[in-house]
Design an enzyme around this catalytic site. Sequence first.
Site, mmCIF file in Angstrom:
data_model
loop_
_atom_site.group_PDB
_atom_site.id
_atom_site.type_symbol
_atom_site.label_atom_id
_atom_site.label_comp_id
_atom_site.label_asym_id
_atom_site.label_seq_id
_atom_site.Cartn_x
_atom_site.Cartn_y
_atom_site.Cartn_z
ATOM 1 N N ARG A 38 0.914 -1.216 0.039
ATOM 2 C CA ARG A 38 0.020 0.051 0.164
ATOM 3 C C ARG A 38 0.810 1.145 0.225
ATOM 4 N NH1 ARG A 38 -5.300 1.864 1.493
ATOM 5 N NH2 ARG A 38 -5.150 3.788 2.804
ATOM 6 N N LEU A 63 -7.059 7.477 -1.381
ATOM 7 C CA LEU A 63 -7.062 6.005 -1.020
ATOM 8 C C LEU A 63 -8.007 5.814 0.070
ATOM 9 C CD1 LEU A 63 -3.268 5.141 -1.208
ATOM 10 C CD2 LEU A 63 -5.144 3.975 -2.545
ATOM 11 N N SER A 64 -8.922 4.841 -0.068
ATOM 12 C CA SER A 64 -9.845 4.490 0.955
ATOM 13 C C SER A 64 -9.024 3.862 2.111
ATOM 14 C CB SER A 64 -10.871 3.683 0.520
ATOM 15 O OG SER A 64 -11.862 4.441 -0.363
ATOM 16 N N ALA A 65 -9.724 3.771 3.334
ATOM 17 C CA ALA A 65 -9.153 2.914 4.264
ATOM 18 C C ALA A 65 -8.908 1.513 4.094
ATOM 19 C CB ALA A 65 -9.876 3.192 5.768
#
Length: 357
Positions: A38, A63-65
Site C-alpha cells: 500500500r 485512497l480509501s481506508a
Amino acid sequence: MGGAVSAGEDNDDLIDNLKEAQYIRTERVEQAFRAIDRGDYYLEGYRDNAYKDLAWKHGNIHLSAPCIYSEVMEALKLQPGLSFLNLGSGTGYLSTMVGLILGPFGINHGIELHSDVVEYAKEKLESFIKNSDSFDKFEFCEPAFVVGNCLQIASDSHQYDRIYCGAGVQKDHENYMKILLKVGGILVMPIEDQLTQIMRTGQNTWESKNILAVSFAPLVQPSKNDNGTPDSVGLPPCAVRNLQDLARIYIRRTLRNFINDEMQAKGIPQRAPPKRKRKRVKQRINTYVFVGNQLIPQPLDSEEDEKMEEDSKDEEEKDSSEAVKHEEPPQNLLREKIMKLPLPESLKAYLTYFRDK
C-alpha cells in the site's frame, strides 16, 4: 473513514491486523493484499501514514481506508477469468490487487474523473510490473484506465461480472449502475451511507445486502456540452489476446509450474510471510513511600515482571539474529529460469515483460 484496526509497521503487519479483525477472511484476498504494498501508492513524504487504517487524500489523489478495501475485495467474490469495472479507479491500487486474482484471461477496466490521477495510476502500474517480484508470482490481468465521468458511460457499453464504485451513489443513479452488471454478477457500492453488495439474480431481479456503514464523497454530476447533453465516455475495448501474448502467458505458466514441482521434489516449502510477534506490555505496580513529609509513588517490579522482561529481551535478540540471517533478498526464480533459456535477448526481455530486475 477507517481506524477499525491498529496501525501496522509495514504492509504485512497491516494485513495481519486486518485478518485478526476479520476484514480479510479468504486466502485469495490475503495473497493479493500482501503482494501489493500500500505504501507504494503514497506520495513521497506521506508514506508514514500508509499502514494506518485511515483514508488518505492529497489533491485529487485518494485512497480509501484498508478496512474498506478489504470488505470490498471480499464482497466482490472475485474469480479468475471474470470481467471487472472500477468506477472511480483512482490510484489503481484496488484494480491492481483485483488483477492478481482475475489472471491473464480476465478483463480489468477502470474509469477515473481526473486525468492527473489516471496518469498517476499508470505510473504506479508500470512501476509494479517493472520492479515488484510479486508480478512474477502471479498471472496478472493488467488494468486499463480511461478518463471520464462514470455517469456518462456510453449506452452501448458491454456489461461486467463485477463492479465497484468508489464514490457515494445517489438513489436515483442506482438503476444506472445495475444496468452495467451481467446476470449473475456482483456490484459493490456505497449507497445511503452503507457499503452495499448487490447481486443480479435475473434480468430484472436483484438481491441486496448491507456490508458496512461508510461515509463517501458523492459522485460528481456530469457537465453538459453546448447541446445541453452530457458527452458519453467509451470504456476500453474487450480485446482478444493475440498468439504472441498467449505464448508468453503459457511459457511463463509452464516455467512457474516447473519451479514449484522442483521445489516440492527438493522438500523446499513455499516461503510464507513471517508471523508478527506482538510485544507484551509489562505492567508495573505502584507502591507509595514517605520521603520526608511527601508521599512518593514508586514502581514495584514483581518477579513475574522481571522474568517477562528477560523473556522479551531473549525474544528480541533471537528475532534480530534471525533477521540478520535472512536479510538477503528473495530470489526471483522465474526470472532466473527465463534468463537461462537458449533464446535471443530480445525474446527473453519480452518473456520478462522488459522488467528492470
